[in-house]
Write a protein that holds these residues in place. Structure first.
Motif, PDB file in Angstrom:
ATOM      1  N   VAL A  41    -110.451  58.402  41.851  1.00 30.15           N
ATOM      2  CA  VAL A  41    -109.808  58.520  43.158  1.00 30.15           C
ATOM      3  C   VAL A  41    -110.521  59.621  43.933  1.00 30.15           C
ATOM      4  O   VAL A  41    -111.172  60.491  43.343  1.00 30.15           O
ATOM      5  N   GLY A  42    -110.382  59.580  45.243  1.00 28.56           N
ATOM      6  CA  GLY A  42    -111.030  60.642  46.014  1.00 28.56           C
ATOM      7  C   GLY A  42    -110.916  60.439  47.504  1.00 28.56           C
ATOM      8  O   GLY A  42    -110.435  59.400  47.991  1.00 28.56           O
ATOM      9  N   GLY A  43    -111.343  61.459  48.229  1.00 31.94           N
ATOM     10  CA  GLY A  43    -111.318  61.390  49.685  1.00 31.94           C
ATOM     11  C   GLY A  43    -112.011  62.582  50.303  1.00 31.94           C
ATOM     12  O   GLY A  43    -112.446  63.516  49.615  1.00 31.94           O
ATOM     13  N   TYR A  44    -112.110  62.542  51.626  1.00 29.64           N
ATOM     14  CA  TYR A  44    -112.812  63.576  52.377  1.00 29.64           C
ATOM     15  C   TYR A  44    -111.877  64.742  52.677  1.00 29.64           C
ATOM     16  O   TYR A  44    -110.759  64.544  53.158  1.00 29.64           O
ATOM     17  N   ILE A  45    -112.332  65.947  52.401  1.00 28.32           N
ATOM     18  CA  ILE A  45    -111.531  67.143  52.651  1.00 28.32           C
ATOM     19  C   ILE A  45    -111.370  67.327  54.154  1.00 28.32           C
ATOM     20  O   ILE A  45    -112.355  67.387  54.899  1.00 28.32           O
ATOM     21  N   VAL A  46    -110.108  67.431  54.600  1.00 30.02           N
ATOM     22  CA  VAL A  46    -109.839  67.586  56.033  1.00 30.02           C
ATOM     23  C   VAL A  46    -109.101  68.890  56.344  1.00 30.02           C
ATOM     24  O   VAL A  46    -108.910  69.219  57.518  1.00 30.02           O
ATOM     25  N   ARG A 120     -99.997  54.072  43.773  1.00 29.88           N
ATOM     26  CA  ARG A 120     -99.154  53.897  42.589  1.00 29.88           C
ATOM     27  C   ARG A 120     -98.653  55.251  42.087  1.00 29.88           C
ATOM     28  O   ARG A 120     -97.510  55.384  41.639  1.00 29.88           O
ATOM     29  N   ASN A 121     -99.514  56.245  42.163  1.00 30.71           N
ATOM     30  CA  ASN A 121     -99.120  57.591  41.734  1.00 30.71           C
ATOM     31  C   ASN A 121     -98.110  58.224  42.688  1.00 30.71           C
ATOM     32  O   ASN A 121     -97.222  58.977  42.257  1.00 30.71           O
ATOM     33  N   LEU A 129     -99.723  60.004  52.459  1.00 29.54           N
ATOM     34  CA  LEU A 129    -100.209  59.901  51.081  1.00 29.54           C
ATOM     35  C   LEU A 129    -100.819  61.201  50.573  1.00 29.54           C
ATOM     36  O   LEU A 129    -100.515  61.651  49.459  1.00 29.54           O
ATOM     37  N   THR A 130    -101.665  61.831  51.370  1.00 23.76           N
ATOM     38  CA  THR A 130    -102.419  63.004  50.890  1.00 23.76           C
ATOM     39  C   THR A 130    -102.450  64.133  51.919  1.00 23.76           C
ATOM     40  O   THR A 130    -103.390  64.927  51.941  1.00 23.76           O
ATOM     41  N   SER A 131    -101.423  64.226  52.757  1.00 29.13           N
ATOM     42  CA  SER A 131    -101.421  65.192  53.865  1.00 29.13           C
ATOM     43  C   SER A 131    -100.738  66.504  53.490  1.00 29.13           C
ATOM     44  O   SER A 131     -99.900  67.018  54.228  1.00 29.13           O
ATOM     45  N   GLY A 132    -101.123  67.061  52.362  1.00 36.48           N
ATOM     46  CA  GLY A 132    -100.585  68.335  51.898  1.00 36.48           C
ATOM     47  C   GLY A 132    -101.033  68.570  50.469  1.00 36.48           C
ATOM     48  O   GLY A 132    -101.393  67.618  49.756  1.00 36.48           O
ATOM     49  N   PRO A 133    -101.061  69.812  50.007  1.00 37.84           N
ATOM     50  CA  PRO A 133    -101.616  70.105  48.676  1.00 37.84           C
ATOM     51  C   PRO A 133    -100.845  69.462  47.531  1.00 37.84           C
ATOM     52  O   PRO A 133    -101.450  68.956  46.577  1.00 37.84           O
ATOM     53  N   GLY A 134     -99.505  69.454  47.601  1.00 37.59           N
ATOM     54  CA  GLY A 134     -98.721  68.804  46.556  1.00 37.59           C
ATOM     55  C   GLY A 134     -98.856  67.302  46.603  1.00 37.59           C
ATOM     56  O   GLY A 134     -98.938  66.631  45.565  1.00 37.59           O
ATOM     57  N   LYS A 135     -98.879  66.737  47.805  1.00 38.28           N
ATOM     58  CA  LYS A 135     -99.054  65.292  47.966  1.00 38.28           C
ATOM     59  C   LYS A 135    -100.394  64.846  47.388  1.00 38.28           C
ATOM     60  O   LYS A 135    -100.488  63.814  46.702  1.00 38.28           O
ATOM     61  N   LEU A 136    -101.428  65.609  47.688  1.00 40.27           N
ATOM     62  CA  LEU A 136    -102.763  65.313  47.183  1.00 40.27           C
ATOM     63  C   LEU A 136    -102.786  65.260  45.659  1.00 40.27           C
ATOM     64  O   LEU A 136    -103.307  64.309  45.058  1.00 40.27           O
ATOM     65  N   MET A 137    -102.191  66.251  45.025  1.00 41.24           N
ATOM     66  CA  MET A 137    -102.210  66.291  43.563  1.00 41.24           C
ATOM     67  C   MET A 137    -101.354  65.188  42.957  1.00 41.24           C
ATOM     68  O   MET A 137    -101.710  64.603  41.926  1.00 41.24           O
ATOM     69  N   GLN A 138    -100.233  64.867  43.582  1.00 39.50           N
ATOM     70  CA  GLN A 138     -99.424  63.743  43.121  1.00 39.50           C
ATOM     71  C   GLN A 138    -100.216  62.445  43.232  1.00 39.50           C
ATOM     72  O   GLN A 138    -100.196  61.615  42.314  1.00 39.50           O
ATOM     73  N   ALA A 139    -100.894  62.239  44.355  1.00 46.48           N
ATOM     74  CA  ALA A 139    -101.675  61.023  44.551  1.00 46.48           C
ATOM     75  C   ALA A 139    -102.809  60.911  43.536  1.00 46.48           C
ATOM     76  O   ALA A 139    -103.147  59.812  43.086  1.00 46.48           O
ATOM     77  N   PHE A 140    -103.370  62.039  43.147  1.00 45.00           N
ATOM     78  CA  PHE A 140    -104.423  62.045  42.133  1.00 45.00           C
ATOM     79  C   PHE A 140    -103.857  61.867  40.720  1.00 45.00           C
ATOM     80  O   PHE A 140    -104.606  61.609  39.776  1.00 45.00           O
ATOM     81  N   GLY A 141    -102.554  62.039  40.564  1.00 41.87           N
ATOM     82  CA  GLY A 141    -101.948  61.935  39.237  1.00 41.87           C
ATOM     83  C   GLY A 141    -102.145  63.176  38.391  1.00 41.87           C
ATOM     84  O   GLY A 141    -102.150  63.096  37.159  1.00 41.87           O
ATOM     85  N   ILE A 142    -102.275  64.335  39.025  1.00 41.73           N
ATOM     86  CA  ILE A 142    -102.470  65.602  38.313  1.00 41.73           C
ATOM     87  C   ILE A 142    -101.139  66.348  38.294  1.00 41.73           C
ATOM     88  O   ILE A 142    -100.603  66.706  39.340  1.00 41.73           O
ATOM     89  N   HIS A 143    -100.625  66.575  37.097  1.00 39.45           N
ATOM     90  CA  HIS A 143     -99.302  67.183  36.942  1.00 39.45           C
ATOM     91  C   HIS A 143     -99.314  68.336  35.945  1.00 39.45           C
ATOM     92  O   HIS A 143     -98.294  68.641  35.328  1.00 39.45           O
ATOM     93  N   ASP A 144    -100.462  68.970  35.782  1.00 32.45           N
ATOM     94  CA  ASP A 144    -100.538  70.110  34.872  1.00 32.45           C
ATOM     95  C   ASP A 144    -101.751  70.953  35.238  1.00 32.45           C
ATOM     96  O   ASP A 144    -102.474  70.647  36.192  1.00 32.45           O
ATOM     97  N   THR A 145    -101.961  72.011  34.463  1.00 31.97           N
ATOM     98  CA  THR A 145    -103.067  72.939  34.737  1.00 31.97           C
ATOM     99  C   THR A 145    -104.182  72.817  33.696  1.00 31.97           C
ATOM    100  O   THR A 145    -104.952  73.755  33.491  1.00 31.97           O
TER     101      THR A 145
END
Length: 215
Positions: A41-46, A120-121, A129-145
């Protein structure tokens, strides 16, 4: 855009030797990738925010704070620093030399690869979908460090030096949610002006024709 094999990743030298604010502005338009277990998954940093270390009241390392939670921030330039805040995860990339704990929060991206997987994530379509730091990480499916301390050049999180877009205008402004003195509030947040995925952007300010890009 199709998944990218063997992307050219920004080297550690990109993240040092210049002010963190300059680096944050230069990250706009770069392609952020995550090779997740379910696919790329990925996208352009805005949108990106600069945090300037021990002197910055908004930074995790302000006044020399250093503990287990923010220890990755003291790593080498280009190190992954993921942290939990208010029930979600956020992604910083470390800037400057080791033990000089500055970093950049990646706040938002414009999806470009694996949008179906991101939906899906995080089943919130459109610009939510990805308009914020938490949204971005949820969309990527990242839930840990788990990726903390990893250099971007070796991590499943990568920022590419190719495939970049060029912002028509880079806009500076106040960091979001940072309630501190005005001297440290203004002009540390960088956005692609008019891009509809920028967090908290007003509808009348969006550029729906070009999304704020020159190319």
């Amino acid at each position: 855009m199709n998944p990218i094999e063997n992307p050219q990743v920004l080297p550690a030298s990109f993240f040092t030797g210049r002010p963190t604010t300059t680096i944050a502005a230069d990250l706009l338009g770069k392609l952020l990738l995550y090779n997740s277990p379910a696919g790329q998954v990925g996208g352009y940093i805005v949108e990106a925010e600069a945090y300037l270390g021990t002197l910055d009241p908004g930074a995790h390392a302000f006044a020399g704070r250093h503990g287990k939670a923010n220890d990755p921030l003291y790593g080498a330039p280009g190190t992954v620093y993921i942290y939990a805040i208010r029930g979600f995860y956020a992604f910083d990339v470390v800037t400057q030399a080791a033990d000089e704990p500055q970093g950049i929060l990646i706040r938002a991206i414009q999806p470009a690869i694996g949008e179906d997987l991101m939906l899906r994530n995080r089943p919130r379509g459109g610009f939510e979908l990805t308009s914020g730091p938490g949204k971005l990480m949820q969309a990527f499916g990242i839930h840990d460090t788990a990726m903390n301390y990893q250099p971007l050049t070796e991590s499943n999180l990568k920022i590419c030096r190719d495939f970049a877009k060029t912002p028509a205008t880079i806009q500076q402004g106040e960091r979001i949610g940072v309630r501190i003195g005005k001297d440290w509030q203004d002009n540390f947040r960088y956005v692609v002006k008019g891009n509809p995925y920028v967090s908290k952007i007003r509808k009348r300010e969006t550029d729906l024709e070009n999304d704020g890009w020159l190319n």
